[in-house]
Scaffold this active site. Structure first.
Site, PDB file in Angstrom:
ATOM      1  N   GLN A   1       0.811  -1.213   0.000  1.00  0.00           N
ATOM      2  CA  GLN A   1       0.000   0.000   0.000  1.00  0.00           C
ATOM      3  C   GLN A   1       0.845   1.264   0.000  1.00  0.00           C
ATOM      4  O   GLN A   1       0.353   2.342  -0.345  1.00  0.00           O
ATOM      5  CB  GLN A   1      -0.929   0.014   1.218  1.00  0.00           C
ATOM      6  CG  GLN A   1      -0.202   0.209   2.544  1.00  0.00           C
ATOM      7  CD  GLN A   1      -1.115   0.104   3.739  1.00  0.00           C
ATOM      8  OE1 GLN A   1      -1.595  -0.985   4.061  1.00  0.00           O
ATOM      9  NE2 GLN A   1      -1.377   1.222   4.390  1.00  0.00           N
TER      10      GLN A   1
ATOM     11  N   CYS B   1      -5.240   0.510   3.617  1.00  0.00           N
ATOM     12  CA  CYS B   1      -5.278  -0.906   3.993  1.00  0.00           C
ATOM     13  C   CYS B   1      -6.663  -1.502   3.818  1.00  0.00           C
ATOM     14  O   CYS B   1      -6.808  -2.676   3.452  1.00  0.00           O
ATOM     15  CB  CYS B   1      -4.795  -1.083   5.431  1.00  0.00           C
ATOM     16  SG  CYS B   1      -5.787  -0.166   6.651  1.00  0.00           S
TER      17      CYS B   1
ATOM     18  N   HIS C   1      -6.305  -1.277  11.502  1.00  0.00           N
ATOM     19  CA  HIS C   1      -5.658  -1.776  10.284  1.00  0.00           C
ATOM     20  C   HIS C   1      -6.496  -2.877   9.658  1.00  0.00           C
ATOM     21  O   HIS C   1      -6.931  -3.808  10.348  1.00  0.00           O
ATOM     22  CB  HIS C   1      -4.271  -2.306  10.638  1.00  0.00           C
ATOM     23  CG  HIS C   1      -3.417  -2.655   9.450  1.00  0.00           C
ATOM     24  ND1 HIS C   1      -3.252  -1.828   8.367  1.00  0.00           N
ATOM     25  CD2 HIS C   1      -2.684  -3.773   9.169  1.00  0.00           C
ATOM     26  CE1 HIS C   1      -2.445  -2.390   7.486  1.00  0.00           C
ATOM     27  NE2 HIS C   1      -2.098  -3.576   7.942  1.00  0.00           N
TER      28      HIS C   1
ATOM     29  N   ASN D   1      -0.945  -9.311   4.747  1.00  0.00           N
ATOM     30  CA  ASN D   1      -0.832  -7.878   4.984  1.00  0.00           C
ATOM     31  C   ASN D   1      -0.611  -7.153   3.658  1.00  0.00           C
ATOM     32  O   ASN D   1      -0.473  -7.768   2.605  1.00  0.00           O
ATOM     33  CB  ASN D   1       0.322  -7.612   5.959  1.00  0.00           C
ATOM     34  CG  ASN D   1       0.169  -6.294   6.686  1.00  0.00           C
ATOM     35  OD1 ASN D   1      -0.706  -5.480   6.371  1.00  0.00           O
ATOM     36  ND2 ASN D   1       1.028  -6.056   7.652  1.00  0.00           N
TER      37      ASN D   1
END
Length: 353
Positions: A154, A160, A295, A315
């Protein structure tokens, strides 16, 4: 003969020293990115910093800025080493974020809108289609089943939420159609008006946007800019991936999360503001964190290793972070909200045949 004995003695001494260093740390130098002596020798610290800069392509605008970053680097290295000496089930290492203070890191890489979980809007009321699912497999890894695209980055944009959404949509699209297509986070950043682009958002709102429009473009047709751009939703003659809606996983229920995860990748939210998250490099994470969600990530499987149960999380901080872009987060913690609040706000897209 004497020379041979001396060489053998020197070799054995090196082996002993290596064993002593290794026993003090949870992994070897190549994993952690530093050696014990780097913390006690200024010259070695500078050499390590220069090596780290070269590895990650870092440069600074002035000598003053470089010295300031060296100080931050040293402070982070001390934290990493102290954490690794606690003999936990995970370890930290020097990654590309090692010259950033923790406050800087949080400001740039966390981007979930902090709202109360009950304010989420479900497209299907209280429906949870997997409520009666039974005989779940002992482990599941959607990467091995071809339903997970490459790890993305990102960058310095609080997007996110978009990456979490896209990962879940990519997963259900592959499961239903057999086609794994990398989709556009940038379209959500530009066009999902209920969210705030690089300033944060929520996965449910992004699912709602995709379901209410004609779908989401492929990443190659609507590439990522790492900043907010102009919405180009109506690109002509380009294929779109659609979903029919989304559903929320019952809050604070690990059993429900696993039921959903046994059937498809799931968008989840976690508290990732703990300092250890910045430098996580491997193992089953069971470090300090609360459940103030900040997140968005994607759960793509679950399993067990050496008596520890975990959830596999994808992630969006690039493949150099964690276990090639992933983190294994401990489950069966005894806390309803789960590790770092992972059970609090999970949801998944639905797609008709």
């Amino acid at each position: 003969m004497a020379t041979s004995i001396a060489n053998l003695a020197l070799f054995l001494l090196c082996i002993v020293n290596l064993i002593m260093i290794s026993s003090a740390l949870p992994a070897d130098f190549s994993i952690l990115g530093y050696a014990e002596e780097d913390l006690t020798s200024p010259d070695r610290l500078i050499d390590l910093f220069e090596l780290w800069m070269s590895k990650h392509g870092k440069s600074y605008s002035s000598l003053e800025e470089k010295l300031r970053r060296l100080e931050v680097f040293e402070d982070n290295l001390k934290h990493i080493d102290e954490a690794n000496r606690k003999q936990t089930s995970y370890w930290l290492g020097l990654n590309e974020f090692a010259d950033m203070s923790h406050d800087e890191f949080k400001a740039r890489y966390l981007g979930l809108d902090r709202i109360d979980v009950p304010r989420r809007r479900s497209s299907a009321g209280s429906i949870f289609r997997y409520v009666n699912a039974g005989d779940l497999p002992k482990s599941m890894d959607w990467r091995k089943k071809g339903a997970v695209t490459h790890v993305k980055d990102q960058g310095q944009c609080g997007s996110c939420w978009a990456f979490s959404t896209v990962a879940a949509v990519e997963g259900i699209n592959q499961i239903v159609t057999g086609n794994l297509t990398s989709l556009s986070e940038q379209e959500l950043i530009d066009c999902s008006s209920e969210n705030n682009g690089c300033n944060g958002g929520l996965m449910d709102y992004a699912f709602s946007y995709i379901a209410s429009t004609k779908g989401l473009h492929a990443e190659e047709d609507y590439p990522y800019l790492m900043e907010e751009g102009t919405c180009e939703q109506k690109k002509a003659d380009l294929e779109l991936v659609t979903i029919s809606g989304y559903e929320d996983v019952p809050e604070n229920s690990e059993e429900s999360l696993l039921k959903a995860l046994a059937h498809q990748p799931v968008s989840v939210a976690i508290e990732a503001s703990g300092r250890d998250f910045q430098f996580y490099s491997g193992g089953v994470y069971d470090g300090h964190c609360g459940s103030e969600l900040d997140h968005g990530v994607a759960a793509v499987g679950y399993g067990s290793s050496k008596g520890q149960d975990y959830i596999i999380v994808k992630n969006s901080w690039g493949s150099r972070w964690g276990e090639r872009g992933y983190i294994r987060m401990k489950r069966n913690t005894g806390r309803p909200q789960g590790m770092c609040g992972i059970n609090r706000m999970a949801s998944y897209p639905t797609k008709d045949q």
